[in-house]
Write an enzyme that holds these catalytic residues in place. Structure first.
Site, PDB file in Angstrom:
ATOM      1  N   TYR A 259     -75.640  46.503 -18.400  1.00 51.97           N
ATOM      2  CA  TYR A 259     -75.074  46.163 -16.969  1.00 51.97           C
ATOM      3  C   TYR A 259     -74.367  45.154 -16.660  1.00 51.97           C
ATOM      4  O   TYR A 259     -73.299  45.144 -16.077  1.00 51.97           O
ATOM      5  CB  TYR A 259     -76.269  46.309 -15.883  1.00 51.97           C
ATOM      6  CG  TYR A 259     -76.069  45.999 -14.466  1.00 51.97           C
ATOM      7  CD1 TYR A 259     -75.522  47.338 -13.933  1.00 51.97           C
ATOM      8  CD2 TYR A 259     -76.125  44.901 -13.694  1.00 51.97           C
ATOM      9  CE1 TYR A 259     -75.288  47.139 -12.540  1.00 51.97           C
ATOM     10  CE2 TYR A 259     -75.999  44.809 -12.697  1.00 51.97           C
ATOM     11  CZ  TYR A 259     -75.576  45.675 -11.825  1.00 51.97           C
ATOM     12  OH  TYR A 259     -75.220  45.359 -10.627  1.00 51.97           O
ATOM     13  N   LYS A 263     -70.399  44.523 -15.796  1.00 48.06           N
ATOM     14  CA  LYS A 263     -69.819  43.909 -14.159  1.00 48.06           C
ATOM     15  C   LYS A 263     -69.003  42.728 -14.608  1.00 48.06           C
ATOM     16  O   LYS A 263     -67.993  42.555 -13.773  1.00 48.06           O
ATOM     17  CB  LYS A 263     -71.127  43.403 -13.593  1.00 48.06           C
ATOM     18  CG  LYS A 263     -71.859  44.506 -12.789  1.00 48.06           C
ATOM     19  CD  LYS A 263     -71.303  45.468 -11.936  1.00 48.06           C
ATOM     20  CE  LYS A 263     -71.769  46.706 -11.337  1.00 48.06           C
ATOM     21  NZ  LYS A 263     -70.966  47.558 -10.380  1.00 48.06           N
TER      22      LYS A 263
END
Length: 355
Positions: A259, A263
């Site tokens: 994750y 990002k």
């Protein structure tokens, strides 16, 4: 006057001049005596926001005449989104929906794109409010951002029906908490497909329409403070045998390497898109939130109660954020208020990343 200056003692002359100034400007006397603000700037108690002008109040009742209290000719007109058509992905619920409502309040027509077959009950409330109170409309289109062909078809159909496309907030995303040693290639690829490729393809579809109409536009992608930092975690390994193991040593922190990498990719992607599309008048920026107390996070706290205790202590404000605290950022980035801002990351994390 010359004789007066020669014969009048200095201290009497100075006193006479001060008295005459105080007589002419009484607010100076009041300020010097009370050591407070002048009478012309008396603090107002029980202040409430003024009502909308009568012409706006009537327009609010007519969905064909969108109106906005903020963004009138005398109230920060650069925030006015009247006549703007904006897409928000991941807006069936959560942060995306909260930002969609803010755009509606600023006067935009909003299309929510999400993979859910039906939007949440909260979405229906916002949709009803848009029509009855805000004089604009909120639409829903079901699509998974990984379905590139379907995504392009929906974006083009919206653009064709509206005759324009002005903005995008790319909020669709995926989260998975798994340690790096246990992550599978399939899970990692899914994470990157949704968070990076999905954001990329959505921005591409919207940019094509913006370029087709020749009006430019603004794109904001939801990144994360975790795209810049590695979230602090306790060691997943037991402590040395000489020390007693803390009860929560395996669960404290946030362990999501894929994750965080995704990002970081979104932030860098936005910079490159901004560089390529700036000549078309298209701005591309990112918003990087800190920890947000969403329904999903609250459920996580039930499993890991120590996070609810510790996460607020990791930022300078000592609290978790809520989705409503990102409303203004959405309107700001889509509106002309940020007209000279592109390739930037708007980090809103309570100072977490600045320690």
């Amino acid at each position: 006057m010359a004789s007066l200056l020669r014969t009048t003692p200095t201290h009497l002359l100075r006193s006479s001049l001060v008295s005459s100034r105080r007589a002419a400007l009484p607010f100076l006397q009041t300020r010097s005596q009370s050591n407070g603000p002048p009478l012309a700037n008396t603090p107002v108690s029980n202040f409430k926001a003024p009502n909308a002008p009568s012409e706006e109040a009537s327009a609010l009742k007519d969905s064909n005449k969108p109106a906005s209290f903020l963004g009138t000719t005398k109230r920060l007109p650069e925030f006015n989104l009247h006549g703007k058509v904006v897409l928000v992905t991941g807006a069936a619920r959560g942060l995306g929906l909260v930002q969609a409502e803010a755009l509606l309040e600023a006067g935009a027509t909003v299309y929510a794109l999400d993979r859910l077959a039906e939007p949440s009950e909260e979405f229906l409330r916002v949709q009803k409010r848009a029509a009855e109170e805000l004089g604009t409309t909120l639409h829903y289109r079901q699509i998974d951002v990984r379905d590139v062909a379907g995504l392009n078809e929906i974006v083009k159909s919206i653009s064709d029906s509206q005759g324009k496309l002005d903005g995008l907030i790319s909020a669709a995303g995926r989260q998975q908490e798994t340690s790096a040693l246990e992550y599978t290639a399939k899970d990692a690829n899914t994470m990157f497909e949704v968070n990076i490729t999905g954001s990329f393809m959505t921005a591409q579809a919207v940019a094509k329409e913006m370029i087709r109409w020749g009006n430019g536009g603004s794109i904001a992608m939801i990144a994360s403070m975790s795209g810049t930092i590695a979230n602090k975690v306790h060691s997943l390994l037991p402590p040395p045998l000489l020390l007693p193991p803390p009860a929560d040593h395996k669960s404290q922190g946030l362990i999501c390497p894929a994750y965080n990498a995704s990002k970081a990719g979104v932030i860098q992607l936005a910079r490159n898109l901004a560089a390529e599309w700036g000549t078309h008048g298209i701005r591309v920026n990112t918003i990087s939130p800190g920890y947000i107390a969403t329904a999903m996070v609250e459920a996580l706290f039930e499993q890991y109660p120590e996070r609810k205790r510790d996460w607020p202590t990791q930022n300078m404000l000592g609290q978790l954020s809520v989705p409503q605290q990102y409303r203004g950022a959405a309107v700001f980035l889509i509106s002309d208020a940020s007209s000279f801002m592109t390739a930037a990351d708007l980090r809103i994390d309570g100072g977490h990343s600045a320690w």
